[in-house]
Design a protein around this motif. Structure first.
Motif, PDB file in Angstrom:
ATOM      1  N   ARG A   5      50.291 -10.379  16.759  1.00  0.00           N
ATOM      2  CA  ARG A   5      50.245 -10.705  18.191  1.00  0.00           C
ATOM      3  C   ARG A   5      50.838 -12.085  18.424  1.00  0.00           C
ATOM      4  O   ARG A   5      50.859 -12.938  17.535  1.00  0.00           O
ATOM      5  CB  ARG A   5      48.816 -10.613  18.726  1.00  0.00           C
ATOM      6  CG  ARG A   5      47.699 -11.282  17.925  1.00  0.00           C
ATOM      7  CD  ARG A   5      47.801 -12.740  17.880  1.00  0.00           C
ATOM      8  NE  ARG A   5      46.612 -13.420  17.413  1.00  0.00           N
ATOM      9  CZ  ARG A   5      46.506 -14.737  17.400  1.00  0.00           C
ATOM     10  NH1 ARG A   5      47.510 -15.508  17.760  1.00  0.00           N
ATOM     11  NH2 ARG A   5      45.401 -15.313  16.962  1.00  0.00           N
ATOM     12  N   SER A   9      49.304 -19.528  25.915  1.00  0.00           N
ATOM     13  CA  SER A   9      48.534 -19.920  27.098  1.00  0.00           C
ATOM     14  C   SER A   9      49.547 -20.206  28.206  1.00  0.00           C
ATOM     15  O   SER A   9      50.496 -20.953  27.980  1.00  0.00           O
ATOM     16  CB  SER A   9      47.735 -21.189  26.812  1.00  0.00           C
ATOM     17  OG  SER A   9      46.950 -21.004  25.658  1.00  0.00           O
ATOM     18  N   GLU A  41      46.537 -15.967  26.911  1.00  0.00           N
ATOM     19  CA  GLU A  41      45.314 -16.755  26.712  1.00  0.00           C
ATOM     20  C   GLU A  41      45.116 -17.692  27.908  1.00  0.00           C
ATOM     21  O   GLU A  41      45.336 -18.902  27.816  1.00  0.00           O
ATOM     22  CB  GLU A  41      45.382 -17.481  25.369  1.00  0.00           C
ATOM     23  CG  GLU A  41      45.519 -16.485  24.213  1.00  0.00           C
ATOM     24  CD  GLU A  41      44.806 -16.855  22.938  1.00  0.00           C
ATOM     25  OE1 GLU A  41      44.803 -18.039  22.587  1.00  0.00           O
ATOM     26  OE2 GLU A  41      44.254 -15.942  22.290  1.00  0.00           O
ATOM     27  N   TYR A 195      38.129 -21.459  23.118  1.00  0.00           N
ATOM     28  CA  TYR A 195      39.276 -20.904  22.392  1.00  0.00           C
ATOM     29  C   TYR A 195      38.815 -20.206  21.109  1.00  0.00           C
ATOM     30  O   TYR A 195      39.214 -19.076  20.826  1.00  0.00           O
ATOM     31  CB  TYR A 195      40.296 -22.024  22.078  1.00  0.00           C
ATOM     32  CG  TYR A 195      41.191 -21.679  20.929  1.00  0.00           C
ATOM     33  CD1 TYR A 195      42.108 -20.620  21.055  1.00  0.00           C
ATOM     34  CD2 TYR A 195      41.109 -22.331  19.705  1.00  0.00           C
ATOM     35  CE1 TYR A 195      42.918 -20.251  19.984  1.00  0.00           C
ATOM     36  CE2 TYR A 195      41.907 -21.978  18.641  1.00  0.00           C
ATOM     37  CZ  TYR A 195      42.808 -20.937  18.781  1.00  0.00           C
ATOM     38  OH  TYR A 195      43.584 -20.568  17.717  1.00  0.00           O
ATOM     39  N   LEU A 217      47.196 -24.673  13.606  1.00  0.00           N
ATOM     40  CA  LEU A 217      45.915 -23.958  13.747  1.00  0.00           C
ATOM     41  C   LEU A 217      45.291 -23.599  12.400  1.00  0.00           C
ATOM     42  O   LEU A 217      44.238 -22.966  12.353  1.00  0.00           O
ATOM     43  CB  LEU A 217      46.104 -22.702  14.618  1.00  0.00           C
ATOM     44  CG  LEU A 217      46.391 -23.049  16.092  1.00  0.00           C
ATOM     45  CD1 LEU A 217      46.837 -21.828  16.882  1.00  0.00           C
ATOM     46  CD2 LEU A 217      45.161 -23.665  16.740  1.00  0.00           C
ATOM     47  N   LYS A 254      54.299 -28.417  25.308  1.00  0.00           N
ATOM     48  CA  LYS A 254      54.598 -27.613  26.503  1.00  0.00           C
ATOM     49  C   LYS A 254      55.363 -28.419  27.548  1.00  0.00           C
ATOM     50  O   LYS A 254      56.225 -27.915  28.239  1.00  0.00           O
ATOM     51  CB  LYS A 254      53.292 -27.132  27.130  1.00  0.00           C
ATOM     52  CG  LYS A 254      52.686 -25.931  26.434  1.00  0.00           C
ATOM     53  CD  LYS A 254      52.996 -24.643  27.176  1.00  0.00           C
ATOM     54  CE  LYS A 254      52.620 -23.406  26.378  1.00  0.00           C
ATOM     55  NZ  LYS A 254      51.210 -23.287  26.115  1.00  0.00           N
TER      56      LYS A 254
HETATM   57  N1  GLU Z   1      46.748 -19.705  22.718  1.00  0.00           N
HETATM   58  C1  GLU Z   1      47.043 -20.557  21.618  1.00  0.00           C
HETATM   59  C2  GLU Z   1      48.206 -21.464  21.956  1.00  0.00           C
HETATM   60  O1  GLU Z   1      48.917 -21.216  22.920  1.00  0.00           O
HETATM   61  C3  GLU Z   1      47.391 -19.777  20.346  1.00  0.00           C
HETATM   62  C4  GLU Z   1      46.191 -19.178  19.741  1.00  0.00           C
HETATM   63  C5  GLU Z   1      46.380 -18.482  18.402  1.00  0.00           C
HETATM   64  O2  GLU Z   1      47.506 -18.054  18.074  1.00  0.00           O
HETATM   65  O3  GLU Z   1      45.394 -18.316  17.704  1.00  0.00           O
HETATM   66  O4  GLU Z   1      48.404 -22.448  21.275  1.00  0.00           O
END
Ligand code: GLU
Length: 280
Positions: A5, A9, A41, A195, A217, A254
């Motif tokens: 996936r 966000s 997200e 999150y 992450l 961003k």
């Molecule tokens: N929504 C998160 C972001 O935009 C990514 C979350 C994930 O891949 O676990 O950084």
């Protein structure tokens, strides 16, 4: 089914780093005969904007990616996060916390050698509210996970990482999480799930088998695996990819509009050019 996936966000334009992440997740799924999913997200309502969401769809389609509809949006998932919180609450693993950032800073003791002060969410919480029962939750409290209690419930958490930097099987020491992460926030005042909670609940709901995301992450993954095990959810395999940096070596953000995919597109570049630029 091999399922990946891309979970952006909608808080700004997609840039080259997102293009790399999305194309990699898409290509890995295709190569394995699996499926690539998009998940929006938008859990942080104060920052998410519908116009960014529309642009995400446009940019990804332009890159040549496709995914099954309907797309999961976290703003629709409140009940699923509530159910997960309730489950952790029933296990006696959550507590309401009223500390503000300034309280947390003030409660932090002097730095001690070998004891980390910061984790994936910033300053590690000292646990001032840990004794409070859930019944005391006030309207402006957040909910935290009692990591010490959680650690007792975690038999042998582990996950498999296939990314270039940390490839291998990672055994997590649950007690070490109490020091390196502390008691993470699971729900905020204005958000059904944080999150960490929402990503874990949604990856399981979408049967994601391979989480492909940026190396930033990686540090949070031990917590995600702990939450999966506490909630009785399957643990996917992880692939944390390198981050795309700007010419000065800084990670793209961003707000870094200059690297927005739509900018390159307006300048006449093709999706193949973008793939080449990110090294795919
Ligand atoms: N929504 C998160 C972001 O935009 C990514 C979350 C994930 O891949 O676990 O950084």
């Amino acid at each position: 089914m091999f399922t990946t996936r891309f979970a952006p966000s909608p808080t700004g334009p997609l840039h080259l780093g997102h293009a790399y992440s999305a194309c990699l997740a898409h290509d890995m799924a295709r190569a394995a005969g699996g499926v690539f999913l998009l998940r929006i997200e938008d859990i942080d309502r104060s920052r998410a904007r519908p116009e960014w969401e529309t642009r995400i769809h446009d940019d990804l389609r332009w890159l040549g990616l496709d995914w099954p509809e309907p797309v999961m949006r976290q703003s629709d998932r409140g009940p699923a996060y509530d159910a997960a919180l309730e489950r952790l609450g029933d296990m006696g693993l959550t507590y309401p916390c009223r500390c503000r950032r300034a309280d947390i800073e003030a409660a932090a003791g002097a730095p001690q050698e070998g004891v980390p002060q910061f984790g994936p969410d910033g300053r590690i919480y000292s646990g001032t509210c840990r004794h409070r029962p859930m019944a005391e939750r006030g309207p402006s409290d957040v909910i935290r996970l009692n990591m010490r209690r959680a650690a007792d419930r975690l038999p042998a958490p582990r996950f498999v990482e296939t990314g270039p930097e940390h490839a291998g099987t990672h055994d997590i020491d649950p007690m070490a999480l109490t020091r390196s992460i502390g008691d993470p926030i699971l729900a905020r005042r204005d958000m059904a799930g944080s999150y960490h909670l929402s990503v874990v609940v949604d990856d399981a709901a979408q049967s994601v088998t391979h989480v492909i995301r940026g190396a930033d992450l990686f540090e949070a993954t031990a917590l995600h695996v702990a939450l999966q095990m506490l909630l009785g959810l399957p643990v996917p395999s992880y692939h944390h990819h390198r981050l795309i940096r700007d010419d000065a070596g800084k990670r793209l953000a961003k707000r870094d509009d200059a690297r927005a995919i739509s900018r390159y597109r307006d300048e006449g570049l093709t999706p193949e050019d973008i793939r080449r630029m990110v090294g795919l």
